[in-house]
Design a protein around this motif. Structure first.
Motif, PDB file in Angstrom:
ATOM      1  N   ARG A   1      44.465  32.986  59.610  1.00 28.09           N
ATOM      2  CA  ARG A   1      45.449  33.967  60.089  1.00 28.09           C
ATOM      3  C   ARG A   1      46.323  34.535  58.965  1.00 28.09           C
ATOM      4  N   LEU A   2      45.996  34.191  57.726  1.00 35.44           N
ATOM      5  CA  LEU A   2      46.807  34.745  56.623  1.00 35.44           C
ATOM      6  C   LEU A   2      46.768  36.274  56.576  1.00 35.44           C
ATOM      7  N   PRO A   3      45.608  36.897  56.896  1.00 36.40           N
ATOM      8  CA  PRO A   3      45.635  38.371  56.874  1.00 36.40           C
ATOM      9  C   PRO A   3      46.695  38.949  57.825  1.00 36.40           C
ATOM     10  N   TYR A   4      46.871  38.311  58.972  1.00 35.52           N
ATOM     11  CA  TYR A   4      47.902  38.751  59.929  1.00 35.52           C
ATOM     12  C   TYR A   4      49.291  38.616  59.312  1.00 35.52           C
ATOM     13  N   LEU A   5      49.526  37.471  58.663  1.00 39.07           N
ATOM     14  CA  LEU A   5      50.853  37.218  58.093  1.00 39.07           C
ATOM     15  C   LEU A   5      51.124  38.163  56.926  1.00 39.07           C
ATOM     16  N   GLU A   6      50.080  38.474  56.190  1.00 42.06           N
ATOM     17  CA  GLU A   6      50.232  39.433  55.085  1.00 42.06           C
ATOM     18  C   GLU A   6      50.536  40.823  55.651  1.00 42.06           C
ATOM     19  N   TRP A   7      49.841  41.168  56.709  1.00 38.20           N
ATOM     20  CA  TRP A   7      50.081  42.467  57.376  1.00 38.20           C
ATOM     21  C   TRP A   7      51.520  42.535  57.900  1.00 38.20           C
ATOM     22  N   LEU A   8      51.981  41.411  58.449  1.00 37.47           N
ATOM     23  CA  LEU A   8      53.347  41.374  58.984  1.00 37.47           C
ATOM     24  C   LEU A   8      54.367  41.513  57.851  1.00 37.47           C
ATOM     25  N   GLY A   9      54.012  40.996  56.677  1.00 37.02           N
ATOM     26  CA  GLY A   9      54.867  41.208  55.501  1.00 37.02           C
ATOM     27  C   GLY A   9      55.758  40.038  55.150  1.00 37.02           C
ATOM     28  N   VAL A  10      55.471  38.848  55.708  1.00 34.52           N
ATOM     29  CA  VAL A  10      56.365  37.724  55.421  1.00 34.52           C
ATOM     30  C   VAL A  10      56.197  37.268  53.975  1.00 34.52           C
TER      31      VAL A  10
ATOM     32  N   VAL B   1      66.423  42.769  65.212  1.00 35.76           N
ATOM     33  CA  VAL B   1      67.156  43.621  64.258  1.00 35.76           C
ATOM     34  C   VAL B   1      68.270  42.814  63.610  1.00 35.76           C
ATOM     35  N   LEU B   2      68.993  42.063  64.427  1.00 39.07           N
ATOM     36  CA  LEU B   2      70.094  41.260  63.878  1.00 39.07           C
ATOM     37  C   LEU B   2      69.567  40.269  62.839  1.00 39.07           C
ATOM     38  N   LEU B   3      68.578  39.474  63.223  1.00 42.61           N
ATOM     39  CA  LEU B   3      68.072  38.427  62.331  1.00 42.61           C
ATOM     40  C   LEU B   3      67.613  39.003  60.989  1.00 42.61           C
ATOM     41  N   LEU B   4      66.942  40.139  61.047  1.00 41.94           N
ATOM     42  CA  LEU B   4      66.276  40.635  59.833  1.00 41.94           C
ATOM     43  C   LEU B   4      67.115  41.607  59.018  1.00 41.94           C
ATOM     44  N   THR B   5      68.322  41.887  59.455  1.00 44.41           N
ATOM     45  CA  THR B   5      69.155  42.801  58.642  1.00 44.41           C
ATOM     46  C   THR B   5      70.402  42.115  58.089  1.00 44.41           C
ATOM     47  N   LEU B   6      70.597  40.849  58.405  1.00 49.19           N
ATOM     48  CA  LEU B   6      71.838  40.200  57.965  1.00 49.19           C
ATOM     49  C   LEU B   6      71.880  39.944  56.461  1.00 49.19           C
TER      50      LEU B   6
ATOM     51  N   ASP C   1      49.717  48.740  69.278  1.00 49.58           N
ATOM     52  CA  ASP C   1      50.705  49.538  70.015  1.00 49.58           C
ATOM     53  C   ASP C   1      51.905  49.814  69.101  1.00 49.58           C
ATOM     54  N   PRO C   2      52.069  51.052  68.644  1.00 46.84           N
ATOM     55  CA  PRO C   2      53.153  51.324  67.695  1.00 46.84           C
ATOM     56  C   PRO C   2      54.534  51.030  68.273  1.00 46.84           C
ATOM     57  N   GLY C   3      54.669  51.007  69.593  1.00 45.56           N
ATOM     58  CA  GLY C   3      55.985  50.761  70.198  1.00 45.56           C
ATOM     59  C   GLY C   3      56.227  49.296  70.529  1.00 45.56           C
ATOM     60  N   SER C   4      55.369  48.395  70.059  1.00 47.40           N
ATOM     61  CA  SER C   4      55.507  46.983  70.440  1.00 47.40           C
ATOM     62  C   SER C   4      56.596  46.291  69.640  1.00 47.40           C
ATOM     63  N   ILE C   5      57.023  45.144  70.137  1.00 48.10           N
ATOM     64  CA  ILE C   5      58.004  44.338  69.385  1.00 48.10           C
ATOM     65  C   ILE C   5      57.360  43.843  68.088  1.00 48.10           C
ATOM     66  N   LEU C   6      56.061  43.585  68.123  1.00 48.56           N
ATOM     67  CA  LEU C   6      55.389  43.143  66.892  1.00 48.56           C
ATOM     68  C   LEU C   6      55.514  44.209  65.806  1.00 48.56           C
ATOM     69  N   ASN C   7      55.267  45.456  66.179  1.00 46.87           N
ATOM     70  CA  ASN C   7      55.394  46.510  65.157  1.00 46.87           C
ATOM     71  C   ASN C   7      56.846  46.728  64.752  1.00 46.87           C
TER      72      ASN C   7
ATOM     73  N   PHE D   1      59.012  44.220  64.401  1.00 40.72           N
ATOM     74  CA  PHE D   1      59.212  43.163  63.390  1.00 40.72           C
ATOM     75  C   PHE D   1      58.636  43.611  62.044  1.00 40.72           C
ATOM     76  N   ARG D   2      57.440  44.156  62.094  1.00 34.68           N
ATOM     77  CA  ARG D   2      56.780  44.551  60.846  1.00 34.68           C
ATOM     78  C   ARG D   2      57.586  45.643  60.134  1.00 34.68           C
ATOM     79  N   GLU D   3      58.057  46.598  60.927  1.00 37.40           N
ATOM     80  CA  GLU D   3      58.843  47.696  60.354  1.00 37.40           C
ATOM     81  C   GLU D   3      60.147  47.147  59.751  1.00 37.40           C
ATOM     82  N   LEU D   4      60.778  46.227  60.505  1.00 36.56           N
ATOM     83  CA  LEU D   4      62.040  45.636  60.021  1.00 36.56           C
ATOM     84  C   LEU D   4      61.836  44.893  58.710  1.00 36.56           C
ATOM     85  N   ILE D   5      60.748  44.136  58.625  1.00 35.57           N
ATOM     86  CA  ILE D   5      60.493  43.364  57.400  1.00 35.57           C
ATOM     87  C   ILE D   5      60.304  44.324  56.229  1.00 35.57           C
TER      88      ILE D   5
END
Ligand code: NOJ
Length: 500
Positions: A50-59, A337-342, A411-417, A419-423
């Motif tokens: 699942r590393l490709p997923y995590l890389e895509w997510l940007g962690v 948004v809160l978690l990832l912008t602090l 789905d571009p409007g998903s919570i997953l996307n 998170f990815r955008e926020l990261i």
């Protein structure tokens, strides 16, 4: 293109900030992330797949909750060999492959150091009784209570002596006042640094050193602000934990870890974490995790935590109800948004990026303390197993048909996307958060040219926006709009703007 990490030799020099400082660290609960061999238990090979997923997510990094052999009284937090890998989790080779593959992708590895106690089945318990804390009297020497209920002292049937345990009786506490314990654990740290670990999450740090004279905990003088069993709340937990000379233990870990960052799980209100930050790079901010979803409560927790410095932000983990369950599904995006912008390190628990909710209590019960609900498997696809395992999962998934990574990534409007955008966006956001005045029920802060605004309530709200601001992101398409110096935010929504 793979991001690739510099080799350890080019780690930051003295005086430079640790890599965790602004990192997004993704917590993996290995048993529940991805099973590769069909035994129903997640494993290292599954994580690697699942590393490709995590890389895509940007962690930036993954924190692996314990991967060591354990009789599972506390699901991995009762370790029998700190330098080995549990057979059901993988082999040494699986670990090496995971480290190499993660590093190639620019993802660092954070391991869990369970140092305050071992499993009662650890060979040390019989071979090195001097590594533990004992009492020879007929009665417990004090009134200390274990975190999971009952007294902290249990009689060892083999010797008739009482031993100390801050958690389950199957988890005897190590005596960190013994220099040989310190050296044994330093050896563990050096082992994993040598195997490629980039940092450590240190478990139960506030229990490592207790009062040397084993004095009673006195009655509580003021309310303890974090959740705890009722009986413990009646005590002022000043002797059974949080000893003033904790530095003797932490200095040993620090020296062994070298530049590898140490993130401490110090289960104390943030006002009491400063002594720990003398040796650790950061400690989790439990004040925020346990705050109500209320603008004033969150603001107060953020202000207290920011003042301490060195806080790793976290809003969920494998011990507490998930964000969507605790703060409400309708607020999960705003909470992201809160978690990832602090600013500062942000820890994301697996599945939070899908807005996962807790499952029902498991049958049979796995964790006696009731934490199965937030440990249910990751949901990769809409099939009944959620793509977690082709076998019989150790805990069943909650709702993969309606919440899974495959569907949400498309789905571009998903919570997953989101998170990815926020990261991605957080890399552009710099500066210490400065809270600004905003209407009741909203929380807003500036970081440099960026403004973060969160509407916690069920009605639309308006937060001022500096002239020339642009909308950088919002929690869902159309959830916020800028209009003549005003940022209009829908119910339960959040937005980030930037002054150009
Ligand atoms: C904190 C860990 O997160 C939790 O899962 C565990 O039960 C206790 N420490 C004891 O190790």
């Amino acid at each position: 293109m793979a991001r690739g990490l510099e080799p350890a030799a080019s780690a930051p020099g003295a005086g430079e900030r640790p890599w965790t400082d602004d990192a997004v660290v993704y917590e993996i609960y290995p048993r529940s992330f991805q099973d590769s061999d069909g035994d129903g238990i997640g494993d290292l090979a599954g994580i690697r797949s699942r590393l490709p997923y995590l890389e895509w997510l940007g962690v930036d990094a993954i924190w692996l909750a314990p991967i060591y052999p354990s009789p599972l009284a506390d699901y991995g937090y009762d370790v029998t060999d700190h330098k080995a890998i549990a057979p059901e989790i993988g082999t040494d080779q699986d670990f090496d492959l995971l480290v190499a593959d993660a590093h190639d992708r620019g993802i660092r590895i954070v391991l869990d150091l369970v140092v305050s106690h071992t499993s009662i089945e650890h060979p040390w318990f019989r071979e090195r009784p001097d590594f533990y804390v004992w009492s020879d009297g007929p009665e417990p020497p004090n009134n200390w209570l274990a975190s999971f209920g009952g007294p902290s002292w249990t009689r060892d049937p083999a010797t008739g002596r009482l031993y100390l345990h801050s958690f389950y009786p199957e988890q005897p506490d190590l005596d960190w006042r013994n220099p040989e314990v310190r050296e044994a654990m330093a050896d563990v740290v050096r082992h994993w640094v040598g195997r490629g670990a980039d940092g450590f999450r240190v478990d139960a740090v506030d229990r490592m050193v207790k009062d040397a004279e084993l004095r009673d905990d006195p009655p509580a003088r003021e309310p303890f602000p974090l959740p705890m069993p009722e009986a413990l709340l009646r005590r002022d937990l000043v002797n059974s934990r949080d000893a003033p000379d904790i530095g003797i233990a932490l200095a040993a870990l620090r020296e062994a870890a070298g530049r590898a960052p140490l993130i401490g799980e110090v289960y104390l209100p943030v006002a009491r974490v400063l002594p720990y930050l003398e040796h650790l790079d950061a400690v989790f901010g439990f004040d925020l995790l346990h705050a109500e979803w209320d603008a004033d409560a969150l603001a107060a927790a953020i202000d207290r935590s920011s003042a301490a410095g060195g806080i790793a932000w976290v809003t969920s983990n494998h011990d507490f109800p998930r964000v969507a369950t605790r703060w409400g599904e309708e607020n999960a995006r705003a909470a992201a948004v809160l978690l990832l912008t602090l600013g500062g390190a942000a820890f994301v628990y697996q599945g939070e990026e899908l807005g996962m909710v807790d499952g029902p209590a498991a049958d049979p019960v796995r964790d006696r303390y009731g934490r199965d609900a937030c440990r249910r498997p990751m949901q990769w696809d809409p099939t009944p197993s959620g793509g977690f395992s082709r076998g019989d999962p150790w805990l069943s998934p909650v709702d993969p048909a309606t919440r899974n990574a495959d569907d949400q990534s498309a789905d571009p409007g998903s919570i997953l996307n989101l998170f990815r955008e926020l990261i991605g966006v957080r890399r552009e956001i710099h500066g210490t958060p400065a809270r600004i005045g905003s209407p009741d029920g909203t929380l807003a802060f500036d970081r440099g040219a960026h403004r973060v605004a969160i509407n916690l309530g069920g009605s639309p709200a308006v937060v001022p926006a500096p002239a020339g601001s642009e909308l950088v992101l919002c929690t869902a398409p159309g959830a916020a709009e800028l209009h003549e110096g005003e940022l209009r935010i829908g119910a339960h929504a959040a937005a980030v703007t930037c002054e150009r």
